[in-house]
Every structure is written in structure tokens, then in C-alpha cells.
Design an enzyme around this catalytic site. Structure first.
Site, PDB file in Angstrom:
ATOM      1  N   LYS A  73     -52.294   1.975 -25.889  1.00 60.17           N
ATOM      2  CA  LYS A  73     -53.186   0.934 -26.409  1.00 60.17           C
ATOM      3  C   LYS A  73     -54.196   0.488 -25.350  1.00 60.17           C
ATOM      4  O   LYS A  73     -55.288   0.033 -25.681  1.00 60.17           O
ATOM      5  CB  LYS A  73     -52.343  -0.247 -26.889  1.00 60.17           C
ATOM      6  CG  LYS A  73     -53.131  -1.365 -27.544  1.00 60.17           C
ATOM      7  CD  LYS A  73     -52.180  -2.428 -28.074  1.00 60.17           C
ATOM      8  CE  LYS A  73     -52.926  -3.603 -28.654  1.00 60.17           C
ATOM      9  NZ  LYS A  73     -51.996  -4.631 -29.193  1.00 60.17           N
TER      10      LYS A  73
ATOM     11  N   ASP B 132     -48.083  -4.277 -36.431  1.00 58.88           N
ATOM     12  CA  ASP B 132     -48.389  -4.770 -35.089  1.00 58.88           C
ATOM     13  C   ASP B 132     -48.207  -3.603 -34.128  1.00 58.88           C
ATOM     14  O   ASP B 132     -47.082  -3.242 -33.780  1.00 58.88           O
ATOM     15  CB  ASP B 132     -47.458  -5.928 -34.731  1.00 58.88           C
ATOM     16  CG  ASP B 132     -47.597  -6.361 -33.269  1.00 58.88           C
ATOM     17  OD1 ASP B 132     -48.658  -6.096 -32.675  1.00 58.88           O
ATOM     18  OD2 ASP B 132     -46.644  -6.972 -32.737  1.00 58.88           O
TER      19      ASP B 132
END
Length: 442
Positions: free
Chosen positions: A100, A37
Site C-alpha cells: 500500500k 479496508d
């Protein structure tokens, strides 16, 4: 003929018996596929343990099951995770976080300028792609996927050290709104870290798997994912083991960092009122931020906390100390109640409901049509946020899984499936929704 059938039956029975005895008395094989993750604020790694059928989220050497999604560059090293965060205040221009948000994304020049204005590090435009400028003993640029690769490499090494076997394969999660390019660049980050990605799974689907919803009879699932920096709300339709993301909405500038900042501003003002000046030293600011973050986390479980922070403030009295003498420190102390924290953030908390209402409207659903409300991300632990969601829907959300680890748990289950681990699991199948668009609030 009957003798041959009997012999075949005996062989099959012997094989089943050998498998059963092996499962009972031999150590289970080590997992060879990890679940990753790569979050905006934190990232984690998990494995599906053969034999027990349990997911293990792998901790670092001091027991922390997630690491901050930050990478810091010094003249002698590239540090990732907690080591990078420790340098965030003293080395802000070379400590990269929130990468991200930029990975695989094409920006208009003015959009990138606006997006990068909130960061202390320098973001430059390379033909529409974002890159980060680093200045240590020389100046160079790094890409968002390189930042991601350093984080994934650290997670990979954590898994290898814990399992005692080399790891080359993984399953990774991405936001449901990521387009093909963003997914490919996320995979590229993993490749740079020496990992082969067997499958990319959407974060809401992974969370639903963590809650076991791929194995039960539900139809409409609402996933509220509130982490450190972003809010994502997804409406999933499920039939059998297939998931379709029907609607998405969120706020890319709302999360736990914003709640902490409100409390930081409050404590800074209290210091100014008590001592006449605000903290300016990097060490003081870093120490105060750490205390505020700890207070926020503790207020989830306790009605009140005491903040105690030693500070070195540049007051008039301190300016009179002899030259070269170390200034005496002062002790800032304040009681912070949960009610105060909720009051400071009430307007931000209420912003969570806007994307919830949007996904219901776009999915043509009423509140009562939602079968399961799933909470993901550490900020959903905040009692006031849980109360808001409960009051809105008239029923409590599903809190049976640690929200910090829901996504990595689901990804690890998928990794176990891809690795053929026993006991076999039912896989979630995602149905692509090519017309899906995410509605963003701010």
C-alpha cells in the site's frame, strides 16, 4: 372521490403491512455490497446486515477478523494473508508486504531506493512506479495493485463463502492523503479481483462513521490511526452529515512493528547473554518473533507475560555433537512486564504527540476545541499510548469501537447505504479539500 381516496389509503396501508410482516417473518436479503479496508499491515471485509442494522466483520475459517496484508509467491502457488506470513522468514525475497505504501505513487529514483532499502524483497523502478521482482522457477515482476488484488480477492472469497452468494460490488477505504492516482490504482486493484467499486471513502471518515459521529452533534473530530506500520492523525470538521478533512500529519515509519522490534531486540540480547550466541536459524528467529508479537498483544491486557521459546543455537557445545546428529534444543524463558515494554518504547510512544500537535496548529485549534478523539488501529490498544493521549487532552478518547475494526465497520455501513439496505442509514458526505497536504514525521 372519497371512495377512491379511501381505496388508495387501504392499498398504501396494505403495502406497509406487507413490508412489516415480511421484515418480521421472512429472512432478510443477503448483503450484495461489501466494505473493504485494504490496510498497510492488515485488511478486513465487512457487511451491513439488512433488518438488524448491524455490521458484521467477516472472519476466516479459524475466526480471525483480519488478514495480514502480505502475499507470497512459490513455484506452485500465490498465497495471501496468514499463509503468506508463515513463509515470510523462509521465503523473504518473494513475500511482499506494505504494498500500500507504493500503490499508485510516483517516486523519484533516489526516494524509491531509500524507501525500498528497508525490505528484504527487491523493489525496482519502472518509469517512477514501483514494481516487485519475484524469483521462483522464473523471474518476473508484479505491481503493487496486483498485490492488493490478491488480498482483495481473498477477502471477496471469504465474504462469498460466509454469505453464500456471489459478490461483485464493494465500497473501499483509502488514506485521506491519497491523491487521485493512488485512489484510481486502488480501484484498479479491486477491479483485478473482480469487484466493481461503488464508492471510495477516506479512512478517517469511515472511522468516524463507525463511532456514529455522522449522526450526532459534534464539530471537531481528531482521528488517531496507529496500525502496524504507520501513524496517521486527521482533524475532521463536521457540519450536519458533511466531513471536511482540515489537517493531516503522521509518521509513515511508526507502528506496532516498531514496538515489537524493540522487544525482539531485547529478547535477542537476553539470549546472547544467557547462551553466549544470538539466534541465527530462520526457524528460531521466526519462532521468537511470534512469541514477541504474542507477548506485546497480551501485555495490553496483562501486567506481565512469560515468553518461552525452544531454540537451536550454534554454541561451542553444540558444534561438538556427532556429525549428522540433531543438536539438542535449549529453552529460552523470560518474564516481560508491561513496565519493561513501555520503557523499551517510551521514545517511540512520545513521537505520537508530534503529529497531533501539528494538526491542531494547522487547524487553528486548541486542545479544548476537540469534541471527540477517535482511536483507530490495533496499536492504540496499548495502555501507555491511551494514557499519553488522555494526559495530553485532559480527557479520555472514545474507545467504544474495536480500533482494529473501526475503518472496516464504517466502510461496511457505507456499503449498506450504497446497497439500499434496511434500516436506512445517514450517509457521511466528504467535502474534498484540494489544498490538503500531509505533514510527515520520522
Amino acid at each position: 372521490m372519497s371512495g377512491e381516496i379511501s381505496m388508495i389509503g387501504s392499498v398504501i396501508l396494505a403495502l406497509f403491512l406487507a413490508g412489516y410482516l415480511g421484515q418480521q417473518y421472512l429472512p432478510p436479503p443477503k448483503p450484495k455490497v461489501i466494505g473493504l479496508d485494504l490496510g498497510t499491515t492488515f485488511c478486513s471485509v465487512g457487511v451491513f446486515q439488512a433488518g438488524t442494522g448491524e455490521v458484521e466483520v467477516i472472519a476466516d475459517k479459524v475466526g480471525r477478523k483480519s488478514i495480514p496484508s502480505a502475499v507470497s509467491f512459490t513455484p506452485t502457488a500465490v498465497l495471501a494473508g496468514h499463509e503468506a506470513v508463515d513463509l515470510a522468514d523462509s521465503n523473504p525475497q518473494n513475500t511482499i508486504y506494505d504494498a500500500k505504501r507504493f500503490i499508485g505513487k510516483i517516486f523519484e529514483p533516489e526516494d524509491l531506493v531509500q524507501e525500498s532499502a528497508r525490505y528484504p524483497f527487491k523493489v525496482i523502478n519502472n518509469n517512477g512506479s514501483a514494481e516487485f521482482s519475484i524469483s521462483t522457477n522464473h523471474t518476473f515482476t508484479v505491481s503493487p495493485e496486483f498485490i492488493g488484488s490478491r488480498l482483495l480477492l481473498k477477502l471477496r472469497k471469504m465474504a462469498e463463502q460466509h454469505l453464500g452468494v456471489p459478490i461483485q460490488k464493494a465500497v473501499i477505504s483509502v488514506p485521506a492523503e491519497f491523491d487521485e492516482r493512488q485512489r484510481n490504482y486502488t480501484v484498479r486493484a479491486a477491479n483485478i479481483a473482480g469487484l466493481e467499486i461503488l464508492r471510495v471513502i477516506n479512512e478517517p471518515t469511515a472511522a468516524a462513521m463507525a463511532y456514529g459521529l455522522h449522526k450526532v452533534d459534534v464539530f471537531n473530530v481528531l482521528v488517531v490511526d496507529l496500525g502496524g506500520g504507520t501513524l496517521d492523525v486527521s482533524l475532521l470538521n463536521k457540519q450536519g452529515g458533511m466531513f471536511l478533512t482540515r489537517a493531516m500529519a503522521g509518521n509513515n515509519k511508526l507502528g506496532g512493528q516498531d514496538f515489537s522490534q524493540r522487544l525482539f531486540q531485547y529478547t535477542t540480547e537476553r539470549i546472547r547473554q544467557e547462551f553466549g550466541v544470538s539466534p541465527t536459524l530462520k526457524e528460531d528467529i521466526h519462532r521468537l518473533r511470534q512469541a514477541v508479537e504474542a507477548a506485546k498483544l497480551n501485555l495490553t491486557l496483562q501486567p506481565s507475560v512469560i515468553i518461552k521459546v525452544p531454540l537451536h543455537l550454534n554454541t561451542n557445545e553444540r558444534s561438538k555433537t556427532p556429525e549428522g546428529a540433531a543438536p539438542a534444543s535449549v529453552l529460552f524463558q523470560a518474564k516481560i512486564t508491561r513496565e519493561l515494554f513501555e520503557e523499551l518504547n517510551e521514545d517511540l510512544f512520545k513521537k505520537i504527540l508530534a503529529p497531533v500537535e501539528t494538526v491542531l496548529a494547522e487547524g487553528h485549534l486548541q486542545k479544548e476545541d476537540v469534541d471527540e478523539i477517535v482511536l483507530v488501529g490495533g496499536s492504540t490498544r496499548i495502555p501507555r499510548i491511551r494514557r499519553l493521549i488522555t494526559e495530553y487532552f485532559g480527557k479520555e478518547p472514545n474507545t467504544s469501537v474495536d480500533p482494529d475494526l473501526a475503518v472496516v465497520t464504517g466502510v461496511a455501513i457505507q456499503a449498506g447505504i450504497m446497497g439500499g439496505s434496511w434500516p436506512l442509514q445517514v450517509s457521511a458526505i466528504e467535502i474534498p479539500n484540494r489544498h490538503l497536504r500531509k505533514t510527515n514525521f520520522s
